[in-house]
Design a protein around this motif. Structure first.
Motif, PDB file in Angstrom:
ATOM      1  N   VAL A 196       9.728  19.946  -6.683  1.00  0.00           N
ATOM      2  CA  VAL A 196       8.848  20.361  -5.579  1.00  0.00           C
ATOM      3  C   VAL A 196       7.398  20.484  -6.045  1.00  0.00           C
ATOM      4  O   VAL A 196       6.474  20.464  -5.222  1.00  0.00           O
ATOM      5  N   PHE A 197       7.197  20.589  -7.364  1.00  0.00           N
ATOM      6  CA  PHE A 197       5.834  20.593  -7.907  1.00  0.00           C
ATOM      7  C   PHE A 197       5.022  19.440  -7.331  1.00  0.00           C
ATOM      8  O   PHE A 197       3.881  19.625  -6.901  1.00  0.00           O
ATOM      9  N   TRP A 198       5.605  18.238  -7.314  1.00  0.00           N
ATOM     10  CA  TRP A 198       4.857  17.037  -6.886  1.00  0.00           C
ATOM     11  C   TRP A 198       4.545  17.084  -5.396  1.00  0.00           C
ATOM     12  O   TRP A 198       3.475  16.653  -4.966  1.00  0.00           O
ATOM     13  N   LEU A 199       5.477  17.609  -4.610  1.00  0.00           N
ATOM     14  CA  LEU A 199       5.264  17.684  -3.159  1.00  0.00           C
ATOM     15  C   LEU A 199       4.235  18.753  -2.807  1.00  0.00           C
ATOM     16  O   LEU A 199       3.446  18.590  -1.876  1.00  0.00           O
ATOM     17  N   HIS A 200       4.243  19.834  -3.568  1.00  0.00           N
ATOM     18  CA  HIS A 200       3.225  20.876  -3.388  1.00  0.00           C
ATOM     19  C   HIS A 200       1.842  20.331  -3.745  1.00  0.00           C
ATOM     20  O   HIS A 200       0.885  20.443  -2.969  1.00  0.00           O
ATOM     21  N   HIS A 201       1.742  19.700  -4.908  1.00  0.00           N
ATOM     22  CA  HIS A 201       0.429  19.204  -5.317  1.00  0.00           C
ATOM     23  C   HIS A 201      -0.036  18.024  -4.465  1.00  0.00           C
ATOM     24  O   HIS A 201      -1.240  17.818  -4.303  1.00  0.00           O
ATOM     25  N   ALA A 202       0.898  17.253  -3.935  1.00  0.00           N
ATOM     26  CA  ALA A 202       0.482  16.164  -3.043  1.00  0.00           C
ATOM     27  C   ALA A 202      -0.155  16.743  -1.777  1.00  0.00           C
ATOM     28  O   ALA A 202      -1.071  16.133  -1.196  1.00  0.00           O
ATOM     29  N   TYR A 203       0.309  17.916  -1.347  1.00  0.00           N
ATOM     30  CA  TYR A 203      -0.332  18.533  -0.180  1.00  0.00           C
ATOM     31  C   TYR A 203      -1.676  19.164  -0.548  1.00  0.00           C
ATOM     32  O   TYR A 203      -2.642  19.060   0.224  1.00  0.00           O
ATOM     33  N   ILE A 204      -1.761  19.805  -1.705  1.00  0.00           N
ATOM     34  CA  ILE A 204      -3.059  20.313  -2.174  1.00  0.00           C
ATOM     35  C   ILE A 204      -4.064  19.154  -2.231  1.00  0.00           C
ATOM     36  O   ILE A 204      -5.222  19.278  -1.802  1.00  0.00           O
ATOM     37  N   ASP A 205      -3.613  18.024  -2.738  1.00  0.00           N
ATOM     38  CA  ASP A 205      -4.463  16.833  -2.820  1.00  0.00           C
ATOM     39  C   ASP A 205      -4.891  16.357  -1.431  1.00  0.00           C
ATOM     40  O   ASP A 205      -6.036  15.942  -1.217  1.00  0.00           O
ATOM     41  N   LYS A 206      -3.979  16.421  -0.485  1.00  0.00           N
ATOM     42  CA  LYS A 206      -4.310  16.037   0.891  1.00  0.00           C
ATOM     43  C   LYS A 206      -5.346  16.994   1.476  1.00  0.00           C
ATOM     44  O   LYS A 206      -6.253  16.567   2.219  1.00  0.00           O
TER      45      LYS A 206
ATOM     46  N   ALA B 149       9.715   0.335  -6.433  1.00  0.00           N
ATOM     47  CA  ALA B 149       8.374   0.067  -5.899  1.00  0.00           C
ATOM     48  C   ALA B 149       8.188   0.580  -4.475  1.00  0.00           C
ATOM     49  O   ALA B 149       7.052   0.682  -3.997  1.00  0.00           O
ATOM     50  N   SER B 150       9.271   0.935  -3.804  1.00  0.00           N
ATOM     51  CA  SER B 150       9.136   1.397  -2.421  1.00  0.00           C
ATOM     52  C   SER B 150       8.817   2.888  -2.325  1.00  0.00           C
ATOM     53  O   SER B 150       8.518   3.399  -1.242  1.00  0.00           O
ATOM     54  N   VAL B 151       8.876   3.586  -3.446  1.00  0.00           N
ATOM     55  CA  VAL B 151       8.744   5.047  -3.415  1.00  0.00           C
ATOM     56  C   VAL B 151       7.278   5.465  -3.424  1.00  0.00           C
ATOM     57  O   VAL B 151       6.456   4.868  -4.120  1.00  0.00           O
ATOM     58  N   ALA B 152       6.945   6.474  -2.636  1.00  0.00           N
ATOM     59  CA  ALA B 152       5.641   7.147  -2.684  1.00  0.00           C
ATOM     60  C   ALA B 152       5.905   8.643  -2.770  1.00  0.00           C
ATOM     61  O   ALA B 152       6.973   9.114  -2.376  1.00  0.00           O
ATOM     62  N   LEU B 153       4.929   9.374  -3.278  1.00  0.00           N
ATOM     63  CA  LEU B 153       5.090  10.826  -3.316  1.00  0.00           C
ATOM     64  C   LEU B 153       4.988  11.386  -1.905  1.00  0.00           C
ATOM     65  O   LEU B 153       3.993  11.145  -1.222  1.00  0.00           O
ATOM     66  N   PRO B 154       5.976  12.143  -1.463  1.00  0.00           N
ATOM     67  CA  PRO B 154       5.814  12.867  -0.202  1.00  0.00           C
ATOM     68  C   PRO B 154       5.029  14.156  -0.430  1.00  0.00           C
ATOM     69  O   PRO B 154       4.876  14.606  -1.569  1.00  0.00           O
TER      70      PRO B 154
ATOM     71  N   HIS C  99      -5.994   3.987  -3.813  1.00  0.00           N
ATOM     72  CA  HIS C  99      -4.703   4.227  -4.459  1.00  0.00           C
ATOM     73  C   HIS C  99      -3.583   4.487  -3.463  1.00  0.00           C
ATOM     74  O   HIS C  99      -2.449   4.081  -3.670  1.00  0.00           O
ATOM     75  N   TYR C 100      -3.871   5.219  -2.404  1.00  0.00           N
ATOM     76  CA  TYR C 100      -2.842   5.574  -1.423  1.00  0.00           C
ATOM     77  C   TYR C 100      -3.514   6.071  -0.153  1.00  0.00           C
ATOM     78  O   TYR C 100      -4.679   6.483  -0.161  1.00  0.00           O
ATOM     79  N   ALA C 101      -2.736   6.018   0.912  1.00  0.00           N
ATOM     80  CA  ALA C 101      -3.157   6.592   2.189  1.00  0.00           C
ATOM     81  C   ALA C 101      -2.183   7.712   2.548  1.00  0.00           C
ATOM     82  O   ALA C 101      -1.108   7.826   1.949  1.00  0.00           O
ATOM     83  N   PHE C 102      -2.556   8.521   3.511  1.00  0.00           N
ATOM     84  CA  PHE C 102      -1.648   9.527   4.054  1.00  0.00           C
ATOM     85  C   PHE C 102      -1.148   9.068   5.420  1.00  0.00           C
ATOM     86  O   PHE C 102      -1.807   8.270   6.095  1.00  0.00           O
ATOM     87  N   ASP C 103      -0.006   9.603   5.820  1.00  0.00           N
ATOM     88  CA  ASP C 103       0.582   9.199   7.090  1.00  0.00           C
ATOM     89  C   ASP C 103      -0.192   9.749   8.281  1.00  0.00           C
ATOM     90  O   ASP C 103      -0.040   9.254   9.396  1.00  0.00           O
ATOM     91  N   ALA C 104      -0.976  10.795   8.058  1.00  0.00           N
ATOM     92  CA  ALA C 104      -1.745  11.393   9.158  1.00  0.00           C
ATOM     93  C   ALA C 104      -2.956  12.125   8.610  1.00  0.00           C
ATOM     94  O   ALA C 104      -2.993  12.476   7.440  1.00  0.00           O
TER      95      ALA C 104
ATOM     96  N   MET D 124       0.846  -1.206   0.000  1.00  0.00           N
ATOM     97  CA  MET D 124       0.000   0.000   0.000  1.00  0.00           C
ATOM     98  C   MET D 124       0.877   1.251   0.000  1.00  0.00           C
ATOM     99  O   MET D 124       1.817   1.352   0.770  1.00  0.00           O
ATOM    100  N   THR D 125       0.559   2.169  -0.871  1.00  0.00           N
ATOM    101  CA  THR D 125       1.308   3.415  -0.935  1.00  0.00           C
ATOM    102  C   THR D 125       0.876   4.349   0.187  1.00  0.00           C
ATOM    103  O   THR D 125      -0.315   4.622   0.345  1.00  0.00           O
ATOM    104  N   VAL D 126       1.846   4.799   0.974  1.00  0.00           N
ATOM    105  CA  VAL D 126       1.573   5.779   2.028  1.00  0.00           C
ATOM    106  C   VAL D 126       2.351   7.054   1.705  1.00  0.00           C
ATOM    107  O   VAL D 126       3.577   7.043   1.623  1.00  0.00           O
ATOM    108  N   ARG D 127       1.616   8.121   1.509  1.00  0.00           N
ATOM    109  CA  ARG D 127       2.243   9.413   1.229  1.00  0.00           C
ATOM    110  C   ARG D 127       2.548  10.106   2.549  1.00  0.00           C
ATOM    111  O   ARG D 127       1.663  10.381   3.344  1.00  0.00           O
TER     112      ARG D 127
END
Ligand code: CU
Length: 273
Positions: free
Chosen positions: A211-221, A79-84, A268-273, A1-4
């Motif tokens: 950093v685009f991906w990390l910014h958008h991963a937070y917008i998504d969160k 396979a171990s990588v997830a978007l932070p 698709h993925y979970a968040f750490d918190a 399971m992917t954990v961001r």
């Protein structure tokens, strides 16, 4: 399971693997295809015409799918990588570990904005900017230089408290959660972060900066947090809206997925918190 995870809590090994996967996608040419796609949508999304990736209700599901495609590409390398994600509301210093040389590298030098350290500095030879809007082939940043500040937690809260997803005219003039999050109206959470980073992040070819991906991963969160707070509020509009992606219409460029398909991130993925 992917954990961001929050980027601030990544281990040295997780950072190393994330960076290595980015560099491999870049080397293979797959990275630049994402930059090209994003820029094509930035150029074609308009307030009074067809709009899908930006300035419209589908800003959030479109970027969710775009990030999923990118994360799957990373995972095809490792396979171990997830978007932070980068929570800029609590981690907004230019001295943050985010910008350290073992992760994304720091700001650009004042003369030309060129990033001088870290894995994505032009001097490494590993990060040529090939999908670009001018002749400069080096990654550029100007962290905080434009006089803009990053959004505060209180500003995030003020946007999360809005209970309508989006409203007519379904563009950059709209009231509601989506447009305040995107940032064309009100306190502005997403657009100003692009401007704060500066350099490539302030252009249509913003995914040139990882950093685009990390910014958008937070917008998504933040979208996921909004959904938890407003379980009775859904994606709008639901049907019959010209130029806009309704709930059950498919989105370009994939043509096989609708906003309705993307409302729930948990398959698709979970968040750490
Ligand atoms: Cu963006």
């Amino acid at each position: 399971m992917t954990v961001r995870k929050n980027q601030a809590s990544l281990t040295a090994e997780e950072k190393r693997r994330f960076v290595a996967a980015l560099l491999e996608l870049k080397r293979s040419g797959r990275y630049d295809a994402f930059v090209t796609t994003h820029n094509a949508f930035i150029v074609s999304d308009t307030d009074h015409g067809g709009r899908t990736g930006h300035r419209s209700p589908s800003f959030l599901p479109w970027h969710r799918r775009f990030l999923l495609e990118f994360e799957r590409a990373l995972q095809s390398v490792d396979a171990s990588v997830a978007l932070p994600y980068w929570d800029w509301s609590t981690d907004g210093s230019v001295r943050s570990s985010l910008w350290a040389p073992d992760f994304l590298g720091g700001s650009g030098r004042s003369r030309d904005g060129r990033v001088m350290d870290g894995p994505f500095a032009a001097s490494t030879g590993n990060w040529p900017v090939t999908v670009r809007v001018d002749g400069r082939t080096y990654l550029r940043r100007a962290l905080g230089a434009g006089g803009r500040t990053l959004p505060t937690r209180a500003e995030v809260e003020s946007v999360l408290s809005m209970d309508t997803y989006d409203m007519p005219p379904w563009n950059s003039g709209s009231d509601g959660f989506r447009n305040h999050l995107e940032g064309w109206r009100g306190v502005d959470l997403h657009n100003r972060v692009h401007v704060w980073v500066g350099g490539h992040m302030a252009t249509g070819v913003s995914p040139n900066d990882p950093v685009f991906w990390l910014h958008h991963a937070y917008i998504d969160k933040l979208w996921a947090e909004w959904q938890r707070r407003h379980p009775g509020s859904g994606y709008l509009p639901t049907a019959g809206t010209p130029d806009v992606v309704d709930l059950n219409e498919t989105m370009r460029p994939w043509h096989d997925t609708t906003p309705a398909d993307l409302l729930d991130h948990t398959p698709h993925y979970a968040f750490d918190a």
